[in-house]
Design a protein around this motif. Structure first.
Motif, PDB file in Angstrom:
ATOM      1  N   ASP A  76       0.824  -1.203   0.016  1.00 11.82           N
ATOM      2  CA  ASP A  76      -0.062  -0.006   0.131  1.00 11.82           C
ATOM      3  C   ASP A  76       0.859   1.150   0.241  1.00 11.82           C
ATOM      4  N   GLU A  77       2.183   1.070  -0.444  1.00 17.11           N
ATOM      5  CA  GLU A  77       3.045   2.369  -0.521  1.00 17.11           C
ATOM      6  C   GLU A  77       3.913   2.325  -1.855  1.00 17.11           C
ATOM      7  N   HIS A  78       4.210   3.492  -2.138  1.00 20.56           N
ATOM      8  CA  HIS A  78       5.021   3.801  -3.245  1.00 20.56           C
ATOM      9  C   HIS A  78       6.337   3.888  -2.762  1.00 20.56           C
ATOM     10  N   CYS A 114       9.242   5.431   1.649  1.00 23.48           N
ATOM     11  CA  CYS A 114       7.662   4.797   1.573  1.00 23.48           C
ATOM     12  C   CYS A 114       6.813   5.790   1.725  1.00 23.48           C
ATOM     13  N   TYR A 151       2.790   6.500   1.798  1.00 23.95           N
ATOM     14  CA  TYR A 151       1.519   5.747   1.820  1.00 23.95           C
ATOM     15  C   TYR A 151       0.401   6.170   0.404  1.00 23.95           C
ATOM     16  N   LYS A 152       0.112   5.304  -0.208  1.00 31.89           N
ATOM     17  CA  LYS A 152      -0.771   5.665  -1.634  1.00 31.89           C
ATOM     18  C   LYS A 152      -1.971   6.254  -1.383  1.00 31.89           C
ATOM     19  N   GLU A 153      -2.578   6.180   0.019  1.00 34.26           N
ATOM     20  CA  GLU A 153      -3.785   6.622   0.028  1.00 34.26           C
ATOM     21  C   GLU A 153      -3.580   8.172   0.404  1.00 34.26           C
ATOM     22  N   TYR A 209      -0.854   9.788  -1.145  1.00 35.59           N
ATOM     23  CA  TYR A 209      -0.184  10.074  -2.547  1.00 35.59           C
ATOM     24  C   TYR A 209      -0.469   9.093  -3.685  1.00 35.59           C
ATOM     25  N   PRO A 210      -1.951   9.584  -3.914  1.00 31.27           N
ATOM     26  CA  PRO A 210      -2.540   8.597  -5.223  1.00 31.27           C
ATOM     27  C   PRO A 210      -1.745   8.651  -6.329  1.00 31.27           C
ATOM     28  N   GLY A 242       1.572   8.842  -6.937  1.00 32.64           N
ATOM     29  CA  GLY A 242       2.819   8.344  -6.710  1.00 32.64           C
ATOM     30  C   GLY A 242       3.607   9.395  -6.080  1.00 32.64           C
ATOM     31  N   CYS A 243       5.116   9.401  -6.336  1.00 31.02           N
ATOM     32  CA  CYS A 243       6.242  10.247  -5.609  1.00 31.02           C
ATOM     33  C   CYS A 243       5.988  11.472  -6.091  1.00 31.02           C
TER      34      CYS A 243
END
Length: 153
Positions: free
Chosen positions: A131-133, A143, A145-147, A149-150, A152-153
């Motif tokens: 669940d992490e980029h 890392c 958190y995708k929630e 940072y939808p 990405g980086c």
């Protein structure tokens, strides 16, 4: 009032008192005050054993038992409700439901917000979860958190 030899402890009342002894000497303690304090040997130190209820909650009104542990060892943990955490500054007991702190040595700590956990980095940086980029920050993997940072980086 009674007299006793200077080399002998004073006699205690057999029904109402207990003879207590420590490094300072001996005395008669009223039984209503509870048992005598634990007297540890020179190579030992005093520990307090936490009382627990049948459901694993600390019994703040229960009897906190004194015991001794050998210097260089650590205090004993409750067999059912505690586990030992080992750290560079000493060992301690914590609830079986709590996590012990990580010791990452020279590596940094990686916090994983999705499952509220932490891990130790390696030479390349953090090892991210599903669940992490995995993002590069100053040449190391971080890392995100995708929630949060939808995109990405």
């Amino acid at each position: 009032e009674t007299c006793a030899s200077a080399s002998e402890p004073c006699p205690c009342h057999p029904d109402h008192e207990e003879l207590c002894t420590d490094s300072w000497g001996s005395w008669c303690q009223a039984k209503v005050w509870g048992s005598c304090p634990v007297a540890c040997a020179a190579e030992e130190f005093k520990c307090w054993v936490t009382p627990y209820s049948a459901t694993g909650e600390i019994d703040w009104y229960g009897e906190w038992t004194e015991t001794c542990a050998t210097i260089g060892d650590s205090c004993p943990c409750h067999d059912t409700w505690e586990k030992k955490c080992e750290t560079t500054w000493g060992d301690y007991c914590t609830s079986v439901d709590d996590n012990c702190p990580l010791d990452c040595g020279d590596y940094s700590y990686c916090w994983h917000y999705g499952d509220d956990s932490e891990s130790c980095a390696n030479d390349e940086g953090c090892v991210c979860k599903d669940d992490e980029h995995t993002c590069s920050v100053d040449g190391k993997k971080e890392c995100f958190y995708k929630e949060w940072y939808p995109d990405g980086c």
